[in-house]
Motif scaffolding. Sequence first.
Motif, PDB file in Angstrom:
ATOM      1  N   LYS A 148      47.756  54.688  19.569  1.00 47.63           N
ATOM      2  CA  LYS A 148      47.885  53.087  19.559  1.00 47.63           C
ATOM      3  C   LYS A 148      46.638  52.625  20.193  1.00 47.63           C
ATOM      4  N   LYS A 149      46.263  51.357  19.760  1.00 46.01           N
ATOM      5  CA  LYS A 149      45.424  50.337  20.428  1.00 46.01           C
ATOM      6  C   LYS A 149      45.622  49.876  21.505  1.00 46.01           C
ATOM      7  N   TRP A 150      45.005  50.087  22.548  1.00 49.37           N
ATOM      8  CA  TRP A 150      45.196  49.368  23.831  1.00 49.37           C
ATOM      9  C   TRP A 150      44.171  48.360  24.236  1.00 49.37           C
ATOM     10  N   GLY A 151      44.805  47.483  24.778  1.00 47.74           N
ATOM     11  CA  GLY A 151      44.038  46.394  25.259  1.00 47.74           C
ATOM     12  C   GLY A 151      43.811  46.280  27.014  1.00 47.74           C
ATOM     13  N   CYS A 152      43.173  45.827  27.648  1.00 46.23           N
ATOM     14  CA  CYS A 152      43.054  45.684  28.961  1.00 46.23           C
ATOM     15  C   CYS A 152      42.840  44.474  29.463  1.00 46.23           C
ATOM     16  N   SER A 153      43.557  43.931  30.124  1.00 50.71           N
ATOM     17  CA  SER A 153      43.543  42.295  30.841  1.00 50.71           C
ATOM     18  C   SER A 153      42.479  42.178  31.749  1.00 50.71           C
ATOM     19  N   VAL A 154      42.240  43.298  32.226  1.00 51.23           N
ATOM     20  CA  VAL A 154      41.039  43.425  33.187  1.00 51.23           C
ATOM     21  C   VAL A 154      39.646  43.360  32.573  1.00 51.23           C
ATOM     22  N   ARG A 155      39.458  44.449  31.828  1.00 60.98           N
ATOM     23  CA  ARG A 155      38.157  44.704  31.273  1.00 60.98           C
ATOM     24  C   ARG A 155      38.011  43.710  29.710  1.00 60.98           C
ATOM     25  N   ASP A 156      39.001  43.531  29.100  1.00 62.80           N
ATOM     26  CA  ASP A 156      38.631  42.814  27.816  1.00 62.80           C
ATOM     27  C   ASP A 156      38.653  41.340  27.875  1.00 62.80           C
ATOM     28  N   ILE A 157      38.882  40.787  28.989  1.00 62.25           N
ATOM     29  CA  ILE A 157      38.800  39.286  28.988  1.00 62.25           C
ATOM     30  C   ILE A 157      37.776  39.087  30.273  1.00 62.25           C
ATOM     31  N   ASP A 158      36.843  38.052  29.788  1.00 59.42           N
ATOM     32  CA  ASP A 158      35.732  37.366  30.653  1.00 59.42           C
ATOM     33  C   ASP A 158      36.120  36.538  31.698  1.00 59.42           C
ATOM     34  N   TRP A 159      36.899  36.889  32.813  1.00 58.38           N
ATOM     35  CA  TRP A 159      37.569  36.143  33.666  1.00 58.38           C
ATOM     36  C   TRP A 159      36.511  35.354  34.453  1.00 58.38           C
ATOM     37  N   LYS A 160      35.396  36.058  34.804  1.00 60.17           N
ATOM     38  CA  LYS A 160      34.249  35.421  35.505  1.00 60.17           C
ATOM     39  C   LYS A 160      33.894  34.049  34.420  1.00 60.17           C
ATOM     40  N   LYS A 161      33.641  34.234  33.556  1.00 57.50           N
ATOM     41  CA  LYS A 161      33.349  33.207  32.324  1.00 57.50           C
ATOM     42  C   LYS A 161      34.354  31.950  32.535  1.00 57.50           C
ATOM     43  N   ARG A 162      35.562  32.527  32.866  1.00 58.10           N
ATOM     44  CA  ARG A 162      36.646  31.384  32.900  1.00 58.10           C
ATOM     45  C   ARG A 162      36.983  30.882  34.360  1.00 58.10           C
ATOM     46  N   GLY A 163      35.914  31.350  35.347  1.00 62.74           N
ATOM     47  CA  GLY A 163      35.954  30.773  36.580  1.00 62.74           C
ATOM     48  C   GLY A 163      36.624  31.498  37.627  1.00 62.74           C
ATOM     49  N   TYR A 164      36.896  32.677  37.375  1.00 63.63           N
ATOM     50  CA  TYR A 164      37.785  33.329  38.466  1.00 63.63           C
ATOM     51  C   TYR A 164      36.613  34.600  38.796  1.00 63.63           C
ATOM     52  N   LYS A 165      36.684  34.912  40.172  1.00 61.39           N
ATOM     53  CA  LYS A 165      35.669  35.867  41.005  1.00 61.39           C
ATOM     54  C   LYS A 165      36.332  37.161  40.751  1.00 61.39           C
ATOM     55  N   ARG A 166      37.881  37.405  40.853  1.00 62.95           N
ATOM     56  CA  ARG A 166      38.098  38.614  40.995  1.00 62.95           C
ATOM     57  C   ARG A 166      39.196  38.666  39.483  1.00 62.95           C
ATOM     58  N   ARG A 167      39.493  39.966  39.488  1.00 60.34           N
ATOM     59  CA  ARG A 167      40.391  40.220  38.158  1.00 60.34           C
ATOM     60  C   ARG A 167      41.725  40.841  38.595  1.00 60.34           C
ATOM     61  N   ARG A 168      42.209  40.875  39.820  1.00 66.92           N
ATOM     62  CA  ARG A 168      43.711  41.479  40.171  1.00 66.92           C
ATOM     63  C   ARG A 168      44.593  40.327  39.639  1.00 66.92           C
ATOM     64  N   LEU A 169      45.830  41.066  39.217  1.00 80.31           N
ATOM     65  CA  LEU A 169      46.704  40.321  38.679  1.00 80.31           C
ATOM     66  C   LEU A 169      47.409  39.137  39.606  1.00 80.31           C
ATOM     67  N   GLU A 170      47.483  39.572  40.739  1.00 79.13           N
ATOM     68  CA  GLU A 170      48.083  38.679  41.862  1.00 79.13           C
ATOM     69  C   GLU A 170      47.200  37.474  42.170  1.00 79.13           C
ATOM     70  N   TYR A 171      45.963  37.849  42.233  1.00 81.74           N
ATOM     71  CA  TYR A 171      44.773  36.869  42.405  1.00 81.74           C
ATOM     72  C   TYR A 171      44.783  35.903  41.311  1.00 81.74           C
ATOM     73  N   LEU A 172      44.708  36.136  39.975  1.00 83.53           N
ATOM     74  CA  LEU A 172      44.712  35.463  38.699  1.00 83.53           C
ATOM     75  C   LEU A 172      46.017  34.631  38.677  1.00 83.53           C
ATOM     76  N   CYS A 173      47.188  35.168  38.928  1.00 82.94           N
ATOM     77  CA  CYS A 173      48.129  34.348  38.700  1.00 82.94           C
ATOM     78  C   CYS A 173      48.169  33.248  39.964  1.00 82.94           C
ATOM     79  N   ASN A 174      48.100  33.665  41.074  1.00 82.98           N
ATOM     80  CA  ASN A 174      47.923  32.455  42.242  1.00 82.98           C
ATOM     81  C   ASN A 174      47.014  31.536  41.938  1.00 82.98           C
ATOM     82  N   LYS A 175      45.794  31.992  41.365  1.00 88.51           N
ATOM     83  CA  LYS A 175      44.716  30.716  40.864  1.00 88.51           C
ATOM     84  C   LYS A 175      45.211  30.005  39.849  1.00 88.51           C
ATOM     85  N   HIS A 176      46.200  30.419  39.048  1.00 92.14           N
ATOM     86  CA  HIS A 176      46.872  29.610  37.900  1.00 92.14           C
ATOM     87  C   HIS A 176      48.354  28.906  38.446  1.00 92.14           C
TER      88      HIS A 176
END
Length: 188
Positions: free
Chosen positions: A121-149
């Motif tokens: 199967k094709k696998w995607g990664c929500s850590v590596r395959d999204i440019d979170w820094k470009k979206r304004g986020y310093k870290r990529r941990r799920l809890e951090y991203l959810c809290n910031k949202h």
Amino acid sequence: VSEKSNISDFIKVCILDTETTGLDRTNDQIIELAFKIITIDSNTGSFLSCLHSFGSFNDIDSSLDSRITRLTGITEEMLKGQFIDWDEVDNALSNVNIIIAHNSNFDRSFVDRYSKISKDKKWGCSVRDIDWKKRGYKRRRLEYLCNKHGFYYHSHRALDDVNALIYLLTYPKYNPDKPIKEIIQKIQ
């Protein structure tokens, strides 16, 4: 659904998470597996529907480290006599276009040990395959991203992590540039 859309504009995506006995991808074991198979409009990244939901504990052949219980809330009593039905998992995954996990290299290393079809199967990664820094986020941990949202959830439980990741990847603020669309474009 717009009149301009057609069936090829929709894809089946599996959002998956595992909880494990540790970080050793060879020797540690899955104690909880959860996933949801959802349909996504590949043009907009919009969530359309949930087709299937799966969650299962998995009994292990040793005692559960108390650090894992503190982190996840999962106890040996919860695991006792519970086993993942890998035939059911493979049947559900057989028709998905992409499997996505937050840090997919980790989750995939465990799932690939037991699933007959995961490796193909094709696998995607929500850590590596999204440019979170470009979206304004310093870290990529799920809890951090959810809290910031602006939302909070009970982390380190597989189905809770899956639900949080679905919401994060299809977050209404990102219209039309939803994070899941970024993954889909990189994978296909």
